[in-house]
Design an enzyme around this catalytic site. Structure first.
Site, PDB file in Angstrom:
ATOM      1  N   ARG A   9       0.863  -1.184   0.000  1.00  0.00           N
ATOM      2  CA  ARG A   9       0.000   0.000   0.000  1.00  0.00           C
ATOM      3  C   ARG A   9       0.900   1.233   0.000  1.00  0.00           C
ATOM      4  O   ARG A   9       1.712   1.408   0.913  1.00  0.00           O
ATOM      5  CB  ARG A   9      -0.899  -0.009   1.241  1.00  0.00           C
ATOM      6  CG  ARG A   9      -1.690   1.276   1.421  1.00  0.00           C
ATOM      7  CD  ARG A   9      -2.583   1.190   2.657  1.00  0.00           C
ATOM      8  NE  ARG A   9      -3.340   2.407   2.837  1.00  0.00           N
ATOM      9  CZ  ARG A   9      -3.079   3.318   3.762  1.00  0.00           C
ATOM     10  NH1 ARG A   9      -2.083   3.152   4.618  1.00  0.00           N
ATOM     11  NH2 ARG A   9      -3.825   4.404   3.848  1.00  0.00           N
ATOM     12  N   HIS A  46      -2.811  11.329   0.263  1.00  0.00           N
ATOM     13  CA  HIS A  46      -2.429  11.002   1.642  1.00  0.00           C
ATOM     14  C   HIS A  46      -1.794  12.246   2.271  1.00  0.00           C
ATOM     15  O   HIS A  46      -0.571  12.334   2.424  1.00  0.00           O
ATOM     16  CB  HIS A  46      -1.454   9.816   1.618  1.00  0.00           C
ATOM     17  CG  HIS A  46      -1.168   9.171   2.943  1.00  0.00           C
ATOM     18  ND1 HIS A  46      -1.430   7.847   3.218  1.00  0.00           N
ATOM     19  CD2 HIS A  46      -0.617   9.651   4.085  1.00  0.00           C
ATOM     20  CE1 HIS A  46      -1.061   7.541   4.442  1.00  0.00           C
ATOM     21  NE2 HIS A  46      -0.550   8.623   5.000  1.00  0.00           N
ATOM     22  N   GLU A  61      -7.409   9.179   5.815  1.00  0.00           N
ATOM     23  CA  GLU A  61      -7.618   9.840   7.116  1.00  0.00           C
ATOM     24  C   GLU A  61      -8.150  11.268   7.033  1.00  0.00           C
ATOM     25  O   GLU A  61      -7.586  12.195   7.626  1.00  0.00           O
ATOM     26  CB  GLU A  61      -6.332   9.810   7.942  1.00  0.00           C
ATOM     27  CG  GLU A  61      -5.889   8.415   8.284  1.00  0.00           C
ATOM     28  CD  GLU A  61      -4.650   8.356   9.161  1.00  0.00           C
ATOM     29  OE1 GLU A  61      -4.074   9.412   9.470  1.00  0.00           O
ATOM     30  OE2 GLU A  61      -4.267   7.240   9.548  1.00  0.00           O
ATOM     31  N   ASN A  93      -7.524   2.684   9.649  1.00  0.00           N
ATOM     32  CA  ASN A  93      -6.180   2.728  10.225  1.00  0.00           C
ATOM     33  C   ASN A  93      -6.360   2.703  11.732  1.00  0.00           C
ATOM     34  O   ASN A  93      -6.806   3.682  12.331  1.00  0.00           O
ATOM     35  CB  ASN A  93      -5.462   4.013   9.818  1.00  0.00           C
ATOM     36  CG  ASN A  93      -5.226   4.075   8.319  1.00  0.00           C
ATOM     37  OD1 ASN A  93      -5.384   3.074   7.622  1.00  0.00           O
ATOM     38  ND2 ASN A  93      -4.840   5.235   7.827  1.00  0.00           N
ATOM     39  N   TYR A 153      -5.006   2.354  15.554  1.00  0.00           N
ATOM     40  CA  TYR A 153      -3.880   2.384  16.479  1.00  0.00           C
ATOM     41  C   TYR A 153      -4.345   2.425  17.938  1.00  0.00           C
ATOM     42  O   TYR A 153      -4.008   1.543  18.713  1.00  0.00           O
ATOM     43  CB  TYR A 153      -2.983   3.602  16.226  1.00  0.00           C
ATOM     44  CG  TYR A 153      -2.274   3.567  14.887  1.00  0.00           C
ATOM     45  CD1 TYR A 153      -1.019   3.002  14.754  1.00  0.00           C
ATOM     46  CD2 TYR A 153      -2.882   4.094  13.750  1.00  0.00           C
ATOM     47  CE1 TYR A 153      -0.373   2.954  13.535  1.00  0.00           C
ATOM     48  CE2 TYR A 153      -2.243   4.056  12.522  1.00  0.00           C
ATOM     49  CZ  TYR A 153      -0.994   3.486  12.418  1.00  0.00           C
ATOM     50  OH  TYR A 153      -0.375   3.442  11.198  1.00  0.00           O
ATOM     51  N   GLU A 178      -3.921   0.231   8.141  1.00  0.00           N
ATOM     52  CA  GLU A 178      -2.744   0.502   8.972  1.00  0.00           C
ATOM     53  C   GLU A 178      -2.985  -0.056  10.349  1.00  0.00           C
ATOM     54  O   GLU A 178      -4.081   0.085  10.905  1.00  0.00           O
ATOM     55  CB  GLU A 178      -2.482   2.012   9.099  1.00  0.00           C
ATOM     56  CG  GLU A 178      -2.049   2.688   7.825  1.00  0.00           C
ATOM     57  CD  GLU A 178      -1.770   4.178   8.009  1.00  0.00           C
ATOM     58  OE1 GLU A 178      -1.545   4.626   9.167  1.00  0.00           O
ATOM     59  OE2 GLU A 178      -1.798   4.897   6.995  1.00  0.00           O
TER      60      GLU A 178
HETATM   61  O1  IFM Z   1       2.439   7.626   9.694  1.00  0.00           O
HETATM   62  C1  IFM Z   1       1.064   7.784   9.849  1.00  0.00           C
HETATM   63  C2  IFM Z   1       0.332   7.581   8.530  1.00  0.00           C
HETATM   64  O2  IFM Z   1       0.788   8.442   7.540  1.00  0.00           O
HETATM   65  C3  IFM Z   1      -1.132   7.856   8.719  1.00  0.00           C
HETATM   66  N1  IFM Z   1      -1.668   7.065   9.800  1.00  0.00           N
HETATM   67  C4  IFM Z   1      -0.962   7.114  11.067  1.00  0.00           C
HETATM   68  C5  IFM Z   1       0.500   6.791  10.836  1.00  0.00           C
HETATM   69  C6  IFM Z   1       1.239   6.768  12.182  1.00  0.00           C
HETATM   70  O3  IFM Z   1       1.115   7.985  12.837  1.00  0.00           O
END
Ligand code: IFM
Length: 504
Positions: free
Chosen positions: A98, A142, A188, A329, A331, A396
């Site tokens: 990706r 992005h 995002e 994404n 986290y 992500e």
């Molecule tokens: O590095 C970033 C990415 O570009 C977008 N999502 C979060 C990642 C980690 O902060």
């Protein structure tokens, strides 16, 4: 006639969750895609080469605003080392890579002429991937908006962005769509707008008192909603164009990728529970609701009132169903508390509108992060229940550490392998529970310029010695672990020692 007892027994056993430790990739659905990712600004370097012009991130970093005052002028230099990187991906066994296309490399002025050198670079990268049997999964935008569009009409704040973005997306479909079968329109949008137009911690640093510092002008009360509105309409415009002109012949899929923080109540009070629910609506629903139901969530309409732009019937129809998949994404878990402060019509921003204290930027900067694999399960359940179980790509998920140099310890990133294993177990269970997840990408394939931390924070399966002239790559233990899993090993297999790999 009732089935024999042993058949019933076998059916029951098949329905039981397996021991997740012994999972292999064969336990994931057929066709499930395992990959890893990066983005153009973060990894390419060659910032002023071959006709590329600055993005708003070049301007921001050159003004010294990145966390460690670094720039991404060279970064991992993938522009010059893409062949080495594809070889590493191949050795690792990735199904897919990706990456994103840099708008200011392909169309340096934001609109108009295509840069032949930019075209050549992405053609080469895509061809090299395909030659190695690796699917290109491409993000069109992005975060790296051409600076020229920011200067000309304030970028995302103008509806002119929608046409320029659509023309750029069409250039991508036309040039690469014969080989690219997975497109993401925007990465995002839900954080670009908050970071760039509320707190002003990301470019273009627009914000207003008391919500941000270093504001270059702006209005935190209104602008995040306007920028998000234009991003949504640009997304819908690109999807309808792709569907009308390209999808039938190119046979690809198109979606949008959202940051998927999961908001949990900070305490067990009912007020905090309600604040967490509101935050999930503001964070995910802001984009999912229009895409599934054709309008912003009711809670946002009632809290932000006229500051939330209206959608015409035509816009609403265009938005509804405008995706083949949703990228997530994932986290963090963010703890939300109810905001008890008094209502002040003048001084409201996105968080005040949500009546929530849940802004994690300070915690992120201070390293107070909460990772919790169960939160991925909750996020997927939320999409399943509230938004009709759309096809999802986890675009992500990854683990940052802060080591600076490729010392021996740099290879021994077993915490990263543990982290990824924990999340893959949850992912497996979510799929068993009915979530329609089609792929999983580790962030990141290799160390990159990190938007919030520069080079302090390293997410890579492969490391990059950012101090060496050739940007030497080194394969971390986590890459060996992932590779073992991708090649059929058990999820919890032991990691093997790393080996140095010098980029030619
Ligand atoms: O590095 C970033 C990415 O570009 C977008 N999502 C979060 C990642 C980690 O902060």
């Amino acid at each position: 006639m009732a089935p024999p007892l042993f058949v019933l027994l076998l059916l029951c056993l098949a329905a039981l969750p397996r021991d997740t430790a012994a999972l292999t990739r064969r336990d994931f659905p057929d066709g499930f895609i395992f990959g890893a990712g990066t983005s153009a600004f973060q990894v390419e370097g060659a910032a002023a080469e071959d006709g590329r012009k600055p993005s708003i991130w070049d301007t921001f970093t050159h003004q010294g605003y990145s966390y460690d005052k670094s720039t991404a002028d060279i970064s991992a230099n993938q522009y010059h080392h893409y062949k080495d990187d594809v070889k590493l991906m191949y050795e690792m066994g990735l199904d897919a890579y990706r990456f994103s296309i840099a708008w200011p490399r392909l169309i340096p002025d934001g609109r108009g002429e295509i840069n032949p050198k930019g075209l050549e670079y992405y053609n080469n990268l895509i061809d090299e991937l395909i030659r190695h049997g690796i699917q290109p999964h491409v993000t069109i935008y992005h975060l790296d908006l051409p600076q020229s569009l920011q200067d000309e009409y304030n970028g995302l704040l103008s509806p002119r962005f929608i046409d320029d973005y659509t023309a750029y997306a069409e250039a991508c479909f036309k040039s690469f769509g014969d080989r690219v079968k997975h497109w993401v329109t925007v990465n995002e949008p839900n954080i670009e707008t908050i970071g760039g137009f509320d707190g002003g911690v990301l470019p273009p640093q627009r914000c207003s008192h008391p919500f941000g510092v270093n504001c270059t002008g702006g209005n935190s009360t209104t602008e995040p909603y306007i920028a998000a509105h234009h991003l949504l309409l640009a997304h819908a415009s690109a999807v309808s164009l792709y569907r009308a002109k390209y999808q039938a012949t190119q046979r690809g899929q198109i979606g949008i990728t959202l940051l998927g923080w999961w908001h949990e109540p900070a305490t067990n009070s009912s007020q905090d529970a309600a604040a967490a629910t509101r935050m999930n609506d503001f964070h995910i629903g802001w984009f999912m609701h229009p895409l599934v139901y054709g309008d912003y969530p009711a809670v946002m309409r009632s809290r932000a009132g006229a500051r939330l732009p209206d959608l015409t019937v035509e816009q609403s129809n265009k938005l509804r169903g405008a995706f083949d998949f949703i990228g997530l994404n994932h986290y963090l878990v963010v703890r939300a508390r109810a905001d008890g402060s008094t209502f002040n019509l003048e001084q409201r921003d996105y968080y005040a509108d949500a009546y929530a204290i849940a802004n994690p930027f300070d915690d992120i900067q201070e390293g107070r992060l909460e990772y919790a694999p169960w939160a991925l399960g909750k996020l997927l359940d939320h999409l399943k229940i509230k938004y009709g179980n759309p096809p999802v790509m986890i675009h992500e998920n990854g683990y940052a550490d802060a080591s600076e140099l490729p010392r021996k310890v740099e290879y021994e990133d077993d915490s990263r392998s543990e982290f990824l294993q924990d999340y893959l177990e949850v992912l497996y269970l979510s799929i068993r529970n009915g979530s329609d997840v089609r792929g999983y990408f580790v962030w990141s394939f290799l160390d990159v310029f990190e938007f919030l931390f520069g080079y302090r924070s390293r997410y890579g399966l492969c490391g990059v010695d950012m101090n060496s002239e050739g940007r030497t790559r080194y394969v971390r233990n986590s890459a060996h672990w992932y590779s073992g899993f991708l090649k059929g090993g058990e999820l919890r297999s032991a990691s093997s020692p790393g080996k140095a790999y010098a980029a030619a």
